[in-house]
Motif scaffolding. Structure first.
Motif, PDB file in Angstrom:
ATOM      1  N   TYR A  72      50.070  43.051   8.284  1.00 51.71           N
ATOM      2  CA  TYR A  72      49.502  44.015   7.330  1.00 51.71           C
ATOM      3  C   TYR A  72      50.370  45.275   7.257  1.00 51.71           C
ATOM      4  O   TYR A  72      50.687  45.770   6.179  1.00 51.71           O
ATOM      5  CB  TYR A  72      48.068  44.371   7.740  1.00 51.71           C
ATOM      6  CG  TYR A  72      47.439  45.428   6.875  1.00 51.71           C
ATOM      7  CD1 TYR A  72      47.204  45.203   5.517  1.00 51.71           C
ATOM      8  CD2 TYR A  72      47.080  46.674   7.397  1.00 51.71           C
ATOM      9  CE1 TYR A  72      46.634  46.174   4.710  1.00 51.71           C
ATOM     10  CE2 TYR A  72      46.503  47.650   6.602  1.00 51.71           C
ATOM     11  CZ  TYR A  72      46.279  47.392   5.268  1.00 51.71           C
ATOM     12  OH  TYR A  72      45.728  48.363   4.469  1.00 51.71           O
ATOM     13  N   GLN A  88      53.437  41.020  -0.636  1.00 52.89           N
ATOM     14  CA  GLN A  88      52.456  39.957  -0.866  1.00 52.89           C
ATOM     15  C   GLN A  88      52.512  38.899   0.236  1.00 52.89           C
ATOM     16  O   GLN A  88      51.485  38.502   0.786  1.00 52.89           O
ATOM     17  CB  GLN A  88      52.824  39.333  -2.197  1.00 52.89           C
ATOM     18  CG  GLN A  88      51.804  38.537  -2.913  1.00 52.89           C
ATOM     19  CD  GLN A  88      52.446  38.121  -4.234  1.00 52.89           C
ATOM     20  OE1 GLN A  88      53.135  37.111  -4.267  1.00 52.89           O
ATOM     21  NE2 GLN A  88      52.266  38.894  -5.278  1.00 52.89           N
ATOM     22  N   VAL A  95      46.012  37.825   6.221  1.00 50.51           N
ATOM     23  CA  VAL A  95      44.735  37.155   5.933  1.00 50.51           C
ATOM     24  C   VAL A  95      44.689  35.800   6.652  1.00 50.51           C
ATOM     25  O   VAL A  95      43.687  35.442   7.277  1.00 50.51           O
ATOM     26  CB  VAL A  95      44.534  36.984   4.404  1.00 50.51           C
ATOM     27  CG1 VAL A  95      43.311  36.115   4.114  1.00 50.51           C
ATOM     28  CG2 VAL A  95      44.390  38.349   3.725  1.00 50.51           C
ATOM     29  N   ASP A 100      40.245  40.012   7.731  1.00 49.45           N
ATOM     30  CA  ASP A 100      39.359  39.888   6.573  1.00 49.45           C
ATOM     31  C   ASP A 100      38.695  41.232   6.326  1.00 49.45           C
ATOM     32  O   ASP A 100      37.483  41.384   6.445  1.00 49.45           O
ATOM     33  CB  ASP A 100      38.319  38.781   6.828  1.00 49.45           C
ATOM     34  CG  ASP A 100      37.470  38.511   5.588  1.00 49.45           C
ATOM     35  OD1 ASP A 100      37.957  38.728   4.464  1.00 49.45           O
ATOM     36  OD2 ASP A 100      36.305  38.081   5.749  1.00 49.45           O
ATOM     37  N   HIS A 105      42.742  42.798   1.434  1.00 49.11           N
ATOM     38  CA  HIS A 105      42.480  42.088   0.172  1.00 49.11           C
ATOM     39  C   HIS A 105      42.833  42.992  -1.022  1.00 49.11           C
ATOM     40  O   HIS A 105      43.382  42.525  -2.020  1.00 49.11           O
ATOM     41  CB  HIS A 105      41.022  41.652   0.090  1.00 49.11           C
ATOM     42  CG  HIS A 105      40.660  40.613   1.111  1.00 49.11           C
ATOM     43  ND1 HIS A 105      41.116  39.307   1.042  1.00 49.11           N
ATOM     44  CD2 HIS A 105      39.907  40.674   2.238  1.00 49.11           C
ATOM     45  CE1 HIS A 105      40.656  38.619   2.074  1.00 49.11           C
ATOM     46  NE2 HIS A 105      39.926  39.427   2.815  1.00 49.11           N
ATOM     47  N   LEU A 108      46.637  43.214  -1.311  1.00 45.05           N
ATOM     48  CA  LEU A 108      47.138  41.935  -1.823  1.00 45.05           C
ATOM     49  C   LEU A 108      46.887  41.855  -3.332  1.00 45.05           C
ATOM     50  O   LEU A 108      47.778  41.484  -4.110  1.00 45.05           O
ATOM     51  CB  LEU A 108      46.457  40.792  -1.079  1.00 45.05           C
ATOM     52  CG  LEU A 108      46.906  39.359  -1.330  1.00 45.05           C
ATOM     53  CD1 LEU A 108      48.422  39.227  -1.375  1.00 45.05           C
ATOM     54  CD2 LEU A 108      46.337  38.432  -0.270  1.00 45.05           C
ATOM     55  N   GLY A 109      45.685  42.229  -3.738  1.00 40.48           N
ATOM     56  CA  GLY A 109      45.377  42.256  -5.169  1.00 40.48           C
ATOM     57  C   GLY A 109      46.305  43.180  -5.932  1.00 40.48           C
ATOM     58  O   GLY A 109      46.808  42.836  -7.013  1.00 40.48           O
ATOM     59  N   TYR A 124      41.203  38.617  -5.142  1.00 38.16           N
ATOM     60  CA  TYR A 124      41.419  39.494  -3.985  1.00 38.16           C
ATOM     61  C   TYR A 124      40.704  40.836  -4.178  1.00 38.16           C
ATOM     62  O   TYR A 124      40.118  41.377  -3.236  1.00 38.16           O
ATOM     63  CB  TYR A 124      42.916  39.705  -3.742  1.00 38.16           C
ATOM     64  CG  TYR A 124      43.615  38.416  -3.388  1.00 38.16           C
ATOM     65  CD1 TYR A 124      43.381  37.786  -2.164  1.00 38.16           C
ATOM     66  CD2 TYR A 124      44.480  37.799  -4.289  1.00 38.16           C
ATOM     67  CE1 TYR A 124      43.991  36.580  -1.843  1.00 38.16           C
ATOM     68  CE2 TYR A 124      45.102  36.590  -3.978  1.00 38.16           C
ATOM     69  CZ  TYR A 124      44.851  35.983  -2.752  1.00 38.16           C
ATOM     70  OH  TYR A 124      45.448  34.793  -2.439  1.00 38.16           O
ATOM     71  N   ARG A 127      37.036  40.304  -3.602  1.00 39.80           N
ATOM     72  CA  ARG A 127      36.714  40.265  -2.163  1.00 39.80           C
ATOM     73  C   ARG A 127      36.716  41.674  -1.575  1.00 39.80           C
ATOM     74  O   ARG A 127      35.826  42.037  -0.795  1.00 39.80           O
ATOM     75  CB  ARG A 127      37.724  39.372  -1.423  1.00 39.80           C
ATOM     76  CG  ARG A 127      37.472  39.225   0.073  1.00 39.80           C
ATOM     77  CD  ARG A 127      36.219  38.426   0.348  1.00 39.80           C
ATOM     78  NE  ARG A 127      35.904  38.372   1.787  1.00 39.80           N
ATOM     79  CZ  ARG A 127      34.710  38.581   2.280  1.00 39.80           C
ATOM     80  NH1 ARG A 127      33.698  38.861   1.490  1.00 39.80           N
ATOM     81  NH2 ARG A 127      34.494  38.506   3.579  1.00 39.80           N
ATOM     82  N   ALA A 128      37.697  42.472  -1.945  1.00 36.69           N
ATOM     83  CA  ALA A 128      37.758  43.855  -1.464  1.00 36.69           C
ATOM     84  C   ALA A 128      36.522  44.630  -1.916  1.00 36.69           C
ATOM     85  O   ALA A 128      35.917  45.377  -1.135  1.00 36.69           O
ATOM     86  CB  ALA A 128      39.026  44.538  -1.974  1.00 36.69           C
ATOM     87  N   TYR A 142      39.078  47.207  -9.246  1.00 34.99           N
ATOM     88  CA  TYR A 142      38.405  45.937  -9.521  1.00 34.99           C
ATOM     89  C   TYR A 142      37.880  45.935 -10.964  1.00 34.99           C
ATOM     90  O   TYR A 142      38.067  44.958 -11.711  1.00 34.99           O
ATOM     91  CB  TYR A 142      37.267  45.723  -8.514  1.00 34.99           C
ATOM     92  CG  TYR A 142      36.390  44.526  -8.812  1.00 34.99           C
ATOM     93  CD1 TYR A 142      36.931  43.260  -9.041  1.00 34.99           C
ATOM     94  CD2 TYR A 142      34.999  44.664  -8.853  1.00 34.99           C
ATOM     95  CE1 TYR A 142      36.115  42.166  -9.316  1.00 34.99           C
ATOM     96  CE2 TYR A 142      34.185  43.572  -9.127  1.00 34.99           C
ATOM     97  CZ  TYR A 142      34.749  42.324  -9.358  1.00 34.99           C
ATOM     98  OH  TYR A 142      33.937  41.257  -9.637  1.00 34.99           O
TER      99      TYR A 142
END
Length: 219
Positions: A72, A88, A95, A100, A105, A108-109, A124, A127-128, A142
């Motif tokens: 990370y 990425q 992950v 998690d 996430h 990554l998104g 992703y 999920r975040a 998002y």
């Protein structure tokens, strides 16, 4: 309190030299423990010393290939340098090795967002958003990604949630204005553009959109 903890506290208080001293001592005492290298890597990342940060994270991975937070950290090193593909790869490894948390996430998104792959970013960021319902930045990104994927109703719901978290969010108002235009409600769009400009008088997108809507209404 152990040395790593002291180092983390000093880092949070922006006493970077003190933090470095504690992390160095922790590494000297336990040279085969990856955690010291990860913390020092995070410190160097804070200081934008990307080259050295990379070395410390890589050292942690050499010591423990399962050290998810090291991948990370390495991902963040690449991300800060706008090397999104490399970032990425590291976030995916983080992950894969069991991290998690909302942040990984989200990051990554965002690597997909920066490469203009909103469809790949969406799961992703979803999920975040699930993991951090009260994080304004995560919820906003998002919502933006939902809109880019044509999920207008969901985007509207998410942007309204952003406003519940932070009333004075000019970008959320601007985007709700755009949503209203999609739904052919020009008056509601104007309300949101006006509100965006009340909060931030230099919001160029809102200013431009407002002028266009007013012109259309006057014709």
């Amino acid at each position: 309190m152990d040395k790593l903890q002291k180092g983390i506290e000093e880092m949070q208080n922006h006493n970077y030299e003190e933090a470095a001293k504690w992390f160095t001592e922790a590494i000297d005492e336990n040279p085969n423990e990856p955690v010291g290298y990860i913390n020092f890597g995070n410190l160097l990342l804070h200081m934008n010393d990307f080259e050295r940060a990379q070395r410390f994270f890589n050292r942690a991975i050499e010591l423990d290939e399962e050290a998810a937070t090291a991948y990370y950290g390495l991902g963040n090193v690449y991300y800060e340098q706008e090397k999104y593909t490399k970032a990425q790869e590291q976030f995916i490894l983080a992950v894969h090795h069991g991290l998690d948390e909302a942040d990984v996430h989200f990051m990554l998104g965002m690597t997909y967002v920066h490469q203009e792959y909103p469809k790949l970013a969406l799961p992703y960021l979803l999920r975040a958003a699930e993991l951090a319902e009260d994080d304004v930045d995560i919820q906003f990104q998002y919502g933006l990604c939902l809109a880019q994927n044509g999920q207008i109703d969901e985007a509207e719901k998410t942007m309204n949630h952003v406003l519940q978290l932070e009333e004075e969010h000019s970008d959320a108002h601007y985007n709700l204005g755009v949503v209203a235009l999609h739904k052919e409600d020009a008056h509601k769009a104007l309300e949101h553009f006006d509100r965006a400009l009340e909060i931030n008088s230099e919001h160029m997108l809102a200013s431009h959109a407002k002028a266009q809507v007013e012109q259309a209404l006057n014709e």
